[in-house]
Scaffold this motif. Structure first.
Motif, PDB file in Angstrom:
ATOM      1  N   GLY A  96     -15.638   5.502  -6.451  1.00 53.72           N
ATOM      2  CA  GLY A  96     -14.987   4.968  -7.653  1.00 53.72           C
ATOM      3  C   GLY A  96     -13.479   4.882  -7.491  1.00 53.72           C
ATOM      4  O   GLY A  96     -12.852   3.905  -7.917  1.00 53.72           O
ATOM      5  N   GLU A  97     -12.888   5.886  -6.864  1.00 50.60           N
ATOM      6  CA  GLU A  97     -11.442   5.883  -6.661  1.00 50.60           C
ATOM      7  C   GLU A  97     -11.038   4.831  -5.628  1.00 50.60           C
ATOM      8  O   GLU A  97      -9.988   4.189  -5.754  1.00 50.60           O
ATOM      9  N   ILE A  98     -11.870   4.665  -4.619  1.00 48.91           N
ATOM     10  CA  ILE A  98     -11.601   3.630  -3.620  1.00 48.91           C
ATOM     11  C   ILE A  98     -11.647   2.251  -4.266  1.00 48.91           C
ATOM     12  O   ILE A  98     -10.789   1.396  -4.019  1.00 48.91           O
ATOM     13  N   PHE A  99     -12.628   2.023  -5.126  1.00 49.67           N
ATOM     14  CA  PHE A  99     -12.737   0.731  -5.792  1.00 49.67           C
ATOM     15  C   PHE A  99     -11.547   0.458  -6.712  1.00 49.67           C
ATOM     16  O   PHE A  99     -11.115  -0.692  -6.867  1.00 49.67           O
ATOM     17  N   GLU A 100     -11.027   1.500  -7.348  1.00 49.04           N
ATOM     18  CA  GLU A 100      -9.851   1.319  -8.205  1.00 49.04           C
ATOM     19  C   GLU A 100      -8.664   0.808  -7.370  1.00 49.04           C
ATOM     20  O   GLU A 100      -7.959  -0.130  -7.774  1.00 49.04           O
ATOM     21  N   VAL A 101      -8.456   1.416  -6.213  1.00 46.34           N
ATOM     22  CA  VAL A 101      -7.375   0.985  -5.324  1.00 46.34           C
ATOM     23  C   VAL A 101      -7.673  -0.408  -4.768  1.00 46.34           C
ATOM     24  O   VAL A 101      -6.779  -1.260  -4.664  1.00 46.34           O
ATOM     25  N   ARG A 102      -8.938  -0.647  -4.420  1.00 45.00           N
ATOM     26  CA  ARG A 102      -9.365  -1.958  -3.896  1.00 45.00           C
ATOM     27  C   ARG A 102      -8.997  -3.070  -4.868  1.00 45.00           C
ATOM     28  O   ARG A 102      -8.512  -4.134  -4.454  1.00 45.00           O
ATOM     29  N   CYS A 103      -9.197  -2.844  -6.156  1.00 49.28           N
ATOM     30  CA  CYS A 103      -8.913  -3.876  -7.152  1.00 49.28           C
ATOM     31  C   CYS A 103      -7.409  -4.137  -7.252  1.00 49.28           C
ATOM     32  O   CYS A 103      -6.959  -5.281  -7.250  1.00 49.28           O
ATOM     33  N   GLY A 104      -6.619  -3.060  -7.321  1.00 48.32           N
ATOM     34  CA  GLY A 104      -5.176  -3.230  -7.442  1.00 48.32           C
ATOM     35  C   GLY A 104      -4.562  -3.883  -6.216  1.00 48.32           C
ATOM     36  O   GLY A 104      -3.762  -4.817  -6.329  1.00 48.32           O
ATOM     37  N   VAL A 105      -4.958  -3.400  -5.036  1.00 41.06           N
ATOM     38  CA  VAL A 105      -4.414  -3.953  -3.792  1.00 41.06           C
ATOM     39  C   VAL A 105      -4.908  -5.387  -3.585  1.00 41.06           C
ATOM     40  O   VAL A 105      -4.153  -6.265  -3.161  1.00 41.06           O
ATOM     41  N   GLY A 106      -6.180  -5.629  -3.902  1.00 48.29           N
ATOM     42  CA  GLY A 106      -6.744  -6.965  -3.710  1.00 48.29           C
ATOM     43  C   GLY A 106      -6.055  -8.014  -4.563  1.00 48.29           C
ATOM     44  O   GLY A 106      -5.787  -9.133  -4.102  1.00 48.29           O
ATOM     45  N   ALA A 107      -5.738  -7.669  -5.806  1.00 41.70           N
ATOM     46  CA  ALA A 107      -5.036  -8.610  -6.678  1.00 41.70           C
ATOM     47  C   ALA A 107      -3.625  -8.882  -6.167  1.00 41.70           C
ATOM     48  O   ALA A 107      -3.142 -10.021  -6.197  1.00 41.70           O
ATOM     49  N   LEU A 108      -2.958  -7.839  -5.697  1.00 45.75           N
ATOM     50  CA  LEU A 108      -1.612  -7.999  -5.159  1.00 45.75           C
ATOM     51  C   LEU A 108      -1.624  -8.896  -3.923  1.00 45.75           C
ATOM     52  O   LEU A 108      -0.784  -9.800  -3.775  1.00 45.75           O
ATOM     53  N   ILE A 109      -2.598  -8.662  -3.033  1.00 47.98           N
ATOM     54  CA  ILE A 109      -2.719  -9.486  -1.827  1.00 47.98           C
ATOM     55  C   ILE A 109      -2.973 -10.947  -2.188  1.00 47.98           C
ATOM     56  O   ILE A 109      -2.380 -11.859  -1.605  1.00 47.98           O
ATOM     57  N   ALA A 110      -3.850 -11.173  -3.151  1.00 46.32           N
ATOM     58  CA  ALA A 110      -4.169 -12.547  -3.542  1.00 46.32           C
ATOM     59  C   ALA A 110      -2.930 -13.288  -4.030  1.00 46.32           C
ATOM     60  O   ALA A 110      -2.688 -14.448  -3.674  1.00 46.32           O
ATOM     61  N   GLY A 111      -2.117 -12.626  -4.857  1.00 46.42           N
ATOM     62  CA  GLY A 111      -0.899 -13.254  -5.355  1.00 46.42           C
ATOM     63  C   GLY A 111       0.088 -13.555  -4.241  1.00 46.42           C
ATOM     64  O   GLY A 111       0.688 -14.641  -4.194  1.00 46.42           O
ATOM     65  N   ARG A 112       0.239 -12.605  -3.320  1.00 47.32           N
ATOM     66  CA  ARG A 112       1.151 -12.819  -2.186  1.00 47.32           C
ATOM     67  C   ARG A 112       0.631 -13.937  -1.281  1.00 47.32           C
ATOM     68  O   ARG A 112       1.417 -14.761  -0.793  1.00 47.32           O
TER      69      ARG A 112
END
Length: 228
Positions: A96-112
């Motif tokens: 669950g904690e990994i998925f929380e980070v996955r979502c935040g990092v994934g959104a940031l990567i997509a925008g960049r």
């Protein structure tokens, strides 16, 4: 025929010590019993014990002070993300904690990626997206999907994002086979991922972040339901 790996005595001892460290039998900051005592406790020789120690030292769970002894390292304060696969094997609560980070990092990567990617990277993303639809098994779809996300990280032009993406995938590798349900239907997997690729290739950073969050939360929900 596929030859399955066989556990050695060192493998078994490493797992036993790891579990006892992570469950608190040997508390953080405390020294382990002497090698002689531990070897007697587990019914192994000291050479076997040293090999198991070596693996746990390399993993970052133990540290040795010459002439003093071996103690349990404060891995939450001093450890790195390379510990995550081992921690997931110990307890699925980490997912669950990994998925929380996955979502935040994934959104940031997509925008960049939307803001910085070029035509060649757009072509690569479209090609990798098409491979998701044509993959012939849930496992193959999952692997094809991962390659899209690696390409998104590369498209940011920032190598740290690439390493973070690799780390997050490695983190849930121990339970990957249990997380395959979002990828059992290639067409559905393609449809979930396509808006993200389209937003990135269109250069729309806001839409890319929103599409990434939508995709990551949807797949997270399906995977957690499967684990439950």
């Amino acid at each position: 025929m596929e030859t399955l790996p066989r556990e050695t005595v060192v493998d078994v001892l490493e797992k036993r010590l790891r579990e006892e460290i992570l469950t608190g039998r040997y508390p953080t900051g405390g020294y382990l019993p002497t090698e002689r005592r531990l070897a007697e406790r587990y019914g192994v020789n000291r050479t076997t014990l040293k090999h198991a120690y070596g693996r746990l030292l390399q993993a970052g769970l133990l540290e040795t002070r010459h002439g003093v002894g071996t103690r349990v390292r404060d891995f939450l304060r001093l450890g790195g993300a390379d510990l995550l696969p081992m921690l997931v094997r110990h307890s699925s609560d980490w997912i669950g904690e990994i998925f929380e980070v996955r979502c935040g990092v994934g959104a940031l990567i997509a925008g960049r990626a939307a803001a910085r990617s070029q035509a060649a990277q757009h072509a690569e993303l479209r090609e990798l997206l098409a491979a998701v639809r044509t993959a012939d098994s849930g496992d193959a779809v999952q692997l094809a999907d991962i390659e899209v996300h690696r390409a998104l990280a590369r498209a940011t032009g920032n190598r740290v994002y690439v390493l973070l993406t690799n780390t997050l995938f490695q983190a849930y590798l121990p339970v990957r086979s249990a997380l395959v349900r979002p990828f059992t239907d290639p067409d559905a997997a393609h449809a979930r991922l396509a808006p993200l690729v389209e937003a990135v290739t269109a250069g729309d950073a806001g839409a890319a972040r929103a599409a990434a969050e939508s995709y990551l939360k949807a797949t997270e929900r399906i995977m957690l339901e499967e684990l439950a």
